[in-house]
Design a protein around this motif. Structure first.
Motif, PDB file in Angstrom:
ATOM      1  N   ALA A 116       0.830  -1.208   0.000  1.00 14.91           N
ATOM      2  CA  ALA A 116       0.000   0.000   0.000  1.00 14.91           C
ATOM      3  C   ALA A 116       0.863   1.256   0.000  1.00 14.91           C
ATOM      4  O   ALA A 116       0.644   2.177  -0.798  1.00 14.91           O
ATOM      5  CB  ALA A 116      -0.932  -0.010   1.207  1.00 14.91           C
ATOM      6  N   TYR A 117       1.834   1.303   0.882  1.00 11.72           N
ATOM      7  CA  TYR A 117       2.707   2.477   0.955  1.00 11.72           C
ATOM      8  C   TYR A 117       3.465   2.669  -0.352  1.00 11.72           C
ATOM      9  O   TYR A 117       3.618   3.793  -0.848  1.00 11.72           O
ATOM     10  CB  TYR A 117       3.690   2.318   2.111  1.00 11.72           C
ATOM     11  N   GLY A 118       3.925   1.578  -0.928  1.00 10.18           N
ATOM     12  CA  GLY A 118       4.711   1.663  -2.144  1.00 10.18           C
ATOM     13  C   GLY A 118       3.968   2.229  -3.330  1.00 10.18           C
ATOM     14  O   GLY A 118       4.577   2.868  -4.201  1.00 10.18           O
ATOM     15  N   VAL A 119       2.656   2.013  -3.382  1.00 10.63           N
ATOM     16  CA  VAL A 119       1.874   2.523  -4.515  1.00 10.63           C
ATOM     17  C   VAL A 119       1.028   3.742  -4.123  1.00 10.63           C
ATOM     18  O   VAL A 119       0.138   4.153  -4.863  1.00 10.63           O
ATOM     19  CB  VAL A 119       0.983   1.420  -5.124  1.00 10.63           C
ATOM     20  N   GLY A 120       1.304   4.302  -2.949  1.00 10.55           N
ATOM     21  CA  GLY A 120       0.670   5.562  -2.586  1.00 10.55           C
ATOM     22  C   GLY A 120      -0.724   5.457  -2.006  1.00 10.55           C
ATOM     23  O   GLY A 120      -1.493   6.421  -2.059  1.00 10.55           O
ATOM     24  N   ILE A 121      -1.071   4.305  -1.408  1.00  7.22           N
ATOM     25  CA  ILE A 121      -2.377   4.150  -0.780  1.00  7.22           C
ATOM     26  C   ILE A 121      -2.225   4.437   0.716  1.00  7.22           C
ATOM     27  O   ILE A 121      -1.410   3.786   1.390  1.00  7.22           O
ATOM     28  CB  ILE A 121      -2.920   2.720  -0.966  1.00  7.22           C
ATOM     29  N   PRO A 122      -2.967   5.390   1.273  1.00 13.51           N
ATOM     30  CA  PRO A 122      -2.829   5.696   2.707  1.00 13.51           C
ATOM     31  C   PRO A 122      -3.229   4.512   3.580  1.00 13.51           C
ATOM     32  O   PRO A 122      -4.188   3.797   3.279  1.00 13.51           O
ATOM     33  CB  PRO A 122      -3.759   6.891   2.914  1.00 13.51           C
ATOM     34  N   VAL A 123      -2.477   4.323   4.658  1.00 13.65           N
ATOM     35  CA  VAL A 123      -2.635   3.153   5.517  1.00 13.65           C
ATOM     36  C   VAL A 123      -3.161   3.546   6.896  1.00 13.65           C
ATOM     37  O   VAL A 123      -2.607   4.428   7.561  1.00 13.65           O
ATOM     38  CB  VAL A 123      -1.289   2.414   5.687  1.00 13.65           C
ATOM     39  N   VAL A 124      -4.235   2.862   7.330  1.00 12.10           N
ATOM     40  CA  VAL A 124      -4.717   2.924   8.710  1.00 12.10           C
ATOM     41  C   VAL A 124      -4.296   1.618   9.362  1.00 12.10           C
ATOM     42  O   VAL A 124      -4.750   0.548   8.963  1.00 12.10           O
ATOM     43  CB  VAL A 124      -6.249   3.072   8.783  1.00 12.10           C
ATOM     44  N   ALA A 125      -3.417   1.699  10.341  1.00 13.32           N
ATOM     45  CA  ALA A 125      -2.924   0.495  11.015  1.00 13.32           C
ATOM     46  C   ALA A 125      -3.525   0.386  12.410  1.00 13.32           C
ATOM     47  O   ALA A 125      -3.819   1.386  13.054  1.00 13.32           O
ATOM     48  CB  ALA A 125      -1.400   0.523  11.110  1.00 13.32           C
ATOM     49  N   CYS A 126      -3.704  -0.857  12.869  1.00 13.23           N
ATOM     50  CA  CYS A 126      -4.184  -1.137  14.221  1.00 13.23           C
ATOM     51  C   CYS A 126      -3.201  -2.084  14.889  1.00 13.23           C
ATOM     52  O   CYS A 126      -2.609  -2.936  14.226  1.00 13.23           O
ATOM     53  CB  CYS A 126      -5.573  -1.784  14.188  1.00 13.23           C
ATOM     54  N   ASN A 127      -3.044  -1.946  16.215  1.00  9.25           N
ATOM     55  CA  ASN A 127      -2.110  -2.821  16.917  1.00  9.25           C
ATOM     56  C   ASN A 127      -2.452  -2.839  18.402  1.00  9.25           C
ATOM     57  O   ASN A 127      -2.827  -1.810  18.965  1.00  9.25           O
ATOM     58  CB  ASN A 127      -0.674  -2.333  16.728  1.00  9.25           C
ATOM     59  N   ASP A 128      -2.331  -4.012  19.017  1.00 11.73           N
ATOM     60  CA  ASP A 128      -2.511  -4.119  20.471  1.00 11.73           C
ATOM     61  C   ASP A 128      -1.467  -5.034  21.099  1.00 11.73           C
ATOM     62  O   ASP A 128      -1.632  -5.494  22.227  1.00 11.73           O
ATOM     63  CB  ASP A 128      -3.927  -4.596  20.820  1.00 11.73           C
ATOM     64  N   THR A 129      -0.377  -5.300  20.358  1.00 14.39           N
ATOM     65  CA  THR A 129       0.656  -6.211  20.850  1.00 14.39           C
ATOM     66  C   THR A 129       2.030  -5.540  20.802  1.00 14.39           C
ATOM     67  O   THR A 129       2.813  -5.783  19.870  1.00 14.39           O
ATOM     68  CB  THR A 129       0.682  -7.508  20.019  1.00 14.39           C
ATOM     69  N   PRO A 130       2.342  -4.720  21.779  1.00 15.04           N
ATOM     70  CA  PRO A 130       3.652  -4.054  21.771  1.00 15.04           C
ATOM     71  C   PRO A 130       4.831  -5.021  21.841  1.00 15.04           C
ATOM     72  O   PRO A 130       5.944  -4.662  21.443  1.00 15.04           O
ATOM     73  CB  PRO A 130       3.596  -3.154  23.017  1.00 15.04           C
TER      74      PRO A 130
END
Length: 353
Positions: A98-112
């Motif tokens: 996604a980043y490579g082709v210019g698509i904005p990314v919404v990321a989620c995470n709960d495991t530090p």
């Protein structure tokens, strides 16, 4: 607007499925991998989904090789779909594409504790959605992306939306409040520092329960080799064992269970939110569980066989569990709405450019 969603585990497949209902004006499609019950669950919950690649296994080389194959396949798919935004639970493969082709990314995470994945994904995201209890662990990424915390945990999304149905456990031959769920650990994950414990500790506790009680045990292994090891290790108790081999929203099974034992985190979190005592055998700290425990939800770590009888004897009733479930819905924010809000914000900004 078209949104590409990537989900690598059943938890993620379920969590993100609610975006389809939260934002009905958007067009969503899911990519996942051939792992656990992802394919079956996606077929139940998603209008459009694609199974791309599989789990990379336990070796570093295997993980890299499969990641490269997946990225190439994802790139071809995404080029044909032309999505406007991407939502992921920190998948390195999809975030890189996604980043490579210019698509904005919404990321989620709960495991530090999954530090390598965080390093690969979070710097590529426009925003990172995290539960408030672990937000502090991601502060170092604040100079690279915007951190968006919400009050609660991701599992509230489906715990709050699901009405437990006792027909589900009964269809598996399980009597409400008279069975235990056992889930093995993610032994192939790089952060699982004691891979043998992923199987051996849940297996030891299961043997104890089968010897000391008359309850049945619902077994949910992650890999075929874990299923084989469980069947061998529990030989002689076949009549009281049930292997989960079909896709289910586990809330129905967890709510009516007497106890849940898991080498991971998600099932323990779900069960505690439902008022079912949950024991995690993960060999490390789980910040989300500490947060839930501090708020009065029954999730435990470091439990020994000597402690098991006390937990099994804890008073439980359907009415009491419904009160705990209602407490969770009232106390915590809806993570789906929070993710949807961030996604809408990014797409609105994109339309202005």
């Amino acid at each position: 607007m078209r949104v590409w969603v990537e989900a690598l585990t059943p938890k993620q497949v379920l969590l993100f499925s609610y975006l389809q209902h939260e934002l009905p004006g958007y067009e969503f499609f899911l990519t996942t991998r051939d792992y656990d019950l992802n394919r079956e669950l996606a077929g139940k919950l998603w209008k459009e989904y694609y199974v791309v690649g599989r789990h990379g296994g336990r070796t570093p080389r295997g993980k890299v090789a499969e990641s490269l194959r997946r990225q190439a396949s994802l790139l071809r798919l995404v080029e044909s779909k032309n999505p406007d935004a991407h939502v992921t639970f920190v998948s390195p493969d999809s975030a890189r594409v996604a980043y490579g082709v210019g698509i904005p990314v919404v990321a989620c995470n709960d495991t530090p504790h999954s530090t390598i994945v965080s390093r690969l994904v979070i710097p590529l995201a426009e925003v990172l959605v995290v539960p408030q209890p672990v937000a502090a662990y991601f502060e170092d990424y604040a100079r690279l992306t915007r951190i968006s915390p919400f009050r609660g945990v991701f599992e509230v999304a489906w715990v709050a939306r699901t009405q437990p149905d006792e027909r589900v456990p009964r269809s598996l031959g399980l009597e409400p409040l008279n069975y235990v769920i056992v889930r093995t650990g993610e032994e192939k994950a790089f952060y699982y520092k004691e891979p043998r414990a992923a199987l051996e500790v849940p297996l030891r506790m299961t043997r104890y329960i089968l010897r000391k009680t008359d309850m049945k045990v619902l077994l949910y292994p992650r890999y075929p080799e874990q299923k084989t090891a469980l069947a061998k290790g529990l030989s002689g108790y076949e009549g009281r064992l049930v292997f989960l081999e079909r896709a289910e929203v586990l809330v129905h099974l967890e709510f009516f269970a007497r106890l849940v034992i898991t080498g991971g985190g998600t099932i323990a979190t779900e069960s505690a939110l439902l008022g079912t005592p949950a024991i995690t055998t993960f060999p490390g700290r789980v910040e989300v569980h500490e947060y839930l425990r501090a708020n009065g939800f029954p999730v435990y770590s470091g439990v020994t066989l000597e402690n098991l009888p006390r937990i099994l004897r804890a008073d439980q009733s359907i009415e009491g569990k419904m009160k705990v479930k209602a407490k969770a819905s009232k106390l915590f924010q809806d993570p789906v709405r929070h993710i949807a809000k961030e996604l809408q914000s990014i797409l609105t900004e994109k339309m202005k450019t």
